[in-house]
Design an enzyme around this catalytic site. Structure first.
Site, short mmCIF file in Angstrom:
data_model
loop_
_atom_site.label_atom_id
_atom_site.label_comp_id
_atom_site.label_asym_id
_atom_site.label_seq_id
_atom_site.Cartn_x
_atom_site.Cartn_y
_atom_site.Cartn_z
N ASN B 159 0.81 -1.22 0.00
CA ASN B 159 0.00 0.00 0.00
C ASN B 159 0.84 1.27 0.00
O ASN B 159 0.43 2.29 -0.53
CB ASN B 159 -0.96 0.00 1.20
CG ASN B 159 -0.27 -0.38 2.49
OD1 ASN B 159 0.53 -1.31 2.53
ND2 ASN B 159 -0.57 0.33 3.54
N GLN B 187 -4.36 -3.96 -2.65
CA GLN B 187 -3.75 -2.90 -3.46
C GLN B 187 -3.41 -3.37 -4.88
O GLN B 187 -2.91 -2.58 -5.68
CB GLN B 187 -2.48 -2.38 -2.78
CG GLN B 187 -2.74 -1.73 -1.43
CD GLN B 187 -3.47 -0.41 -1.53
OE1 GLN B 187 -3.55 0.20 -2.60
NE2 GLN B 187 -4.05 0.04 -0.43
N GLY B 208 -13.70 -3.56 -1.27
CA GLY B 208 -14.46 -2.83 -2.26
C GLY B 208 -14.04 -1.38 -2.41
O GLY B 208 -13.92 -0.86 -3.52
N HIS B 209 -13.77 -0.73 -1.25
CA HIS B 209 -13.61 0.73 -1.31
C HIS B 209 -12.29 1.17 -1.95
O HIS B 209 -12.10 2.36 -2.16
CB HIS B 209 -13.80 1.36 0.07
CG HIS B 209 -12.67 1.16 1.02
ND1 HIS B 209 -11.78 2.16 1.31
CD2 HIS B 209 -12.28 0.10 1.73
CE1 HIS B 209 -10.89 1.72 2.18
NE2 HIS B 209 -11.18 0.46 2.45
N THR B 245 -26.87 -11.86 7.60
CA THR B 245 -27.69 -11.54 6.44
C THR B 245 -26.87 -10.73 5.44
O THR B 245 -26.17 -9.80 5.82
CB THR B 245 -28.94 -10.75 6.89
OG1 THR B 245 -29.64 -11.54 7.84
CG2 THR B 245 -29.85 -10.43 5.71
N CYS B 333 4.42 11.69 12.76
CA CYS B 333 3.49 12.69 13.27
C CYS B 333 2.12 12.62 12.62
O CYS B 333 1.15 13.10 13.17
CB CYS B 333 4.06 14.08 13.08
SG CYS B 333 5.23 14.49 14.36
#
Lengths: 298, 415
Positions: B159, B187, B208-209, B245, B333
């Site tokens: 990533n 990724q 998915g996102h 479900t 940071c």
């Protein structure tokens, strides 16, 4: 994203006094590239008046590190060295409208740079002026003195807070237990100074009964007793006598009137023959001090 | 433009490895399953029928996208973290004689933190080390495998750096030794061609996102014949492999997102790759003292990770955000932790650079204009922060009173 106050953003985007001051007569270098933040504070101190006439900085670090440095320079310009030394990290944070808890170490770094600059002004090297003490956090090189100072000044109670203020414990975390011990040590002193420890109840240790000393032991005396030149010695003698009494029995000073000493007896020694024996024993001890003493039981 | 209230239509989003814009076509496909088809797929009536069909179609779309041989090899989960957790636990539960896991030092926290949780409870975890560009050594991988190894898990693409790993090859090595093989492909999917049928990979996690579907939906590929026990117990959904479900609208959305990702794969490897390369060249040509981290020969086409020496990443991000430009940083940071990213540490990136790493990650929604705007403001931002930095001494006067030198290569810690 960090929730920075508008003042932090303003000082970050428009830092005040961000420049190299070639002719500074006080330079404080703190931090490290390993830790991810470092600060050089440069001051021009008037050697006659001790007033900080100018201050500037160079900072490597995050938004709040830059803002804290900028705020510090604004806060100290015009102050004498003595006045500037009184500034705490909390005041730097307050000046900026607060810092996120995880970023409080930025204000601590500002405070340390000021110490380092003043030491430099007095001709001391960083090493001379700086006593880290025992290194507690090896990941970030944080000494016991810095942790104690942060706990003391900001009334920190948890390891997490200590990490937010000093970075100690933010790496491998193996020093967390040691930090807990240090917090406890400092709070013993803080409580002595009348600061109540929030939400603190000592963990009871099973099967060990801790004997508590009743708090009315230090009962107040009348003014004649208080002013008696013998009070301290009499109390010491009574304490010695107390040490030899059977469990549950007690001898307490009530009042001193010239050479008449009133004492109160409790427990089995308060009755009958034991009472007489104890009172005469105490009187004998006092007479050794001054033969005019008379002891009365009340 | 309110830089603290950005979304579609405002700002420049170059943080697509964190999450992506939901494709309007995905939202369109999902809407009927919010508004009209609210039935339960398990129901024995007409309300369940369209829903069951929709899930079946989505499963086929995901299977097709991953090159799975059978649609029933796809299990819908809530996210890739759930897929990863399921795999780690399942591999241990189903092979009682094995108690070792082999993984890498640069995995996503969903793997690495779960492994350290398991390690605290008696599982032996072995970590494959990364070299200075973030790659692994095949021989070292072989040496870590043993007859006690329950699972080998290696991410397909990293990533932070975008490094693509030869996962099909690692799967073969594991398979030769009869060891279950998993890859976290979050990724990689949608960025490189994937055809699971042609590999020996037993298990694969995806989210998915990261491919323009909404958050809260993921998938786990489980090759037929792989020992498996569910992580969530309860109903018989997903053939008894994941109770609960079905999240129907999101499953539909994931299916459509996979179909779209497949059709945009070519674009990602041509147009988006060219934009990434333009950004990289622009930075390297205009800003001194930068290091492009990772393996430049094997990177996902959308990812660029650059270390700007002598300045700190969070400060760069804050300044970029003032222009509405979104990226991310491996600096200490910018996260809640106080140490630079574990990936940069595993690669041995020096501290003078690790704290100043910025990841730019593009998507099919990124435009050339956005890259040009970024290149227009970035050099001034870095220059400005370097002017503030005591580690950057180019064209700066000397302070006579200073008794100390800020050395970026020093290990010293003051105060």
């Amino acid at each position: 994203m960090w929730d920075y106050s508008d003042k932090v953003k303003d000082h970050f985007l428009h830092p005040r006094n961000a420049r190299v001051m070639e002719d500074a007569n006080a330079v404080g270098d703190v931090g490290s590239i390993i830790c991810g933040d470092a600060l050089r504070l440069m001051l021009k101190i008037n050697p006659v008046t001790q007033v900080i006439e100018d201050a500037s900085f160079q900072t490597y670090g995050c938004g709040s590190a830059i803002a804290s440095s900028s705020a510090l320079t604004e806060m100290i310009i015009g102050k004498t060295v003595e006045e500037a030394e009184k500034i705490t990290n909390q005041q730097i944070a307050d000046y900026l409208g607060g810092l996120p808890p995880e970023k409080m170490h930025c204000s601590v770094m500002g405070r340390e740079a000021l110490d380092a600059a003043i030491a430099n002004y007095h001709g001391k090297s960083y090493e001379q002026s700086h006593d880290d003490g025992e290194i507690v956090c090896h990941c970030f090189g944080v000494g016991i003195n810095k942790i104690k100072k942060a706990v003391w000044e900001n009334h920190l109670t948890t390891v997490e807070e200590v990490t937010n203020y000093t970075k100690a414990g933010g790496g491998c975390m193996s020093c967390h237990m040691r930090i807990e011990e240090i917090i406890d040590e400092v709070w013993v002193d803080l409580e002595r100074c009348g600061v109540p420890r929030p939400g603190h109840a000592p963990t009871p240790i099973p099967s060990i009964k801790i004997k508590t000393v009743s708090s009315n032991a230090q009962a107040s005396f009348d003014s004649a007793t208080e002013n008696s030149p013998f009070k301290a010695e009499i109390l010491k003698i009574l304490a010695d006598v107390q040490g030899g009494l059977p469990a549950g029995s007690k001898v307490e000073l009530v009042a001193i009137e010239d050479h008449n000493v009133k004492v109160k007896l409790q427990g089995e020694i308060a009755q009958g023959m034991m009472r007489e024996m104890t009172l005469s024993f105490v009187e004998k001890k006092l007479v050794a001090l001054d033969d005019k003493f008379k002891v009365v039981g009340v | 433009m309110d830089v603290n209230n950005l979304g579609v239509g405002s700002g420049i989003y170059l943080d697509n490895n964190a999450t992506t814009r939901i494709d309007p076509k995905v939202i369109e496909a999902m809407m009927p399953y919010f508004e009209t088809y609210y039935g339960n797929a398990s129901s024995q009536h007409g309300f369940g029928v369209p829903v069951e069909k929709a899930i079946k179609k989505a499963r086929e779309q995901v299977a097709d996208f991953l090159g799975a041989k059978y649609p029933d090899e796809i299990i819908f989960t809530s996210c890739a973290s759930e897929s990863d957790n399921t795999v780690l636990w399942s591999s241990l539960w189903t092979q009682k004689d094995k108690d070792e896991i082999v993984t890498t030092k640069v995995e996503h926290p969903a793997i690495i933190d779960t492994c350290s949780f398991l390690a605290d409870r008696g599982v032996k975890v072995k970590y494959l080390s990364a070299n200075s560009v973030g790659d692994f050594d095949e021989e070292e991988f072989k040496s870590l495998l043993s007859d006690k190894t329950a699972l080998a898990s290696i991410m397909w693409a990293n990533n932070e750096t975008g490094n693509i790993y030869p996962v099909p090859r690692f799967a073969e090595i594991a398979k030769e030794r009869g060891i279950m093989f998993h890859t976290d492909a979050v990724q990689a999917v949608g960025k490189i061609p994937i055809n699971l049928q042609e590999t020996k990979i037993d298990l694969l996690s995806m989210s998915g996102h990261k491919i323009h579907a909404p958050k809260g939906i993921g998938a786990l590929y489980v090759r037929r014949g792989t020992r498996f026990l569910p992580f969530l117990h309860g109903g018989h959904q997903e053939r008894g492999r994941r109770a609960g479900t079905e999240n129907v609208p999101y499953i539909v959305g994931l299916g459509v997102a996979c179909e779209l990702a497949k059709s945009h794969l070519e674009e990602l490897n041509t147009r988006v790759r060219a934009l990434r390369d333009k950004l990289e060249q622009g930075i390297v040509n205009t800003i001194p003292e930068v290091i492009v981290t990772g393996d430049k020969t094997h990177r996902t086409p959308n990812t660029l990770n650059v270390a700007f020496k002598f300045v700190e990443g969070e400060a760069i991000l804050l300044m970029l955000n003032e222009y509405g430009i979104a990226a991310s940083s491996g600096s200490a940071c910018s996260s809640e932790s106080l140490e630079p990213s574990h990936v940069m540490q595993a690669m041995g990136i020096p501290f003078s650079a690790a704290h100043g790493t910025i990841r730019f990650s593009l998507s099919r929604f990124t435009t050339e204009e956005e890259i040009d705007k970024t290149l227009a403001v970035l050099p001034a931002i870095i220059e400005r922060l370097r002017q503030l930095s005591p580690y950057w001494n180019v064209n700066k006067p000397q302070v006579k009173q200073a008794d100390h030198l800020f050395d970026p290569d020093s290990q010293e810690v003051r105060a």
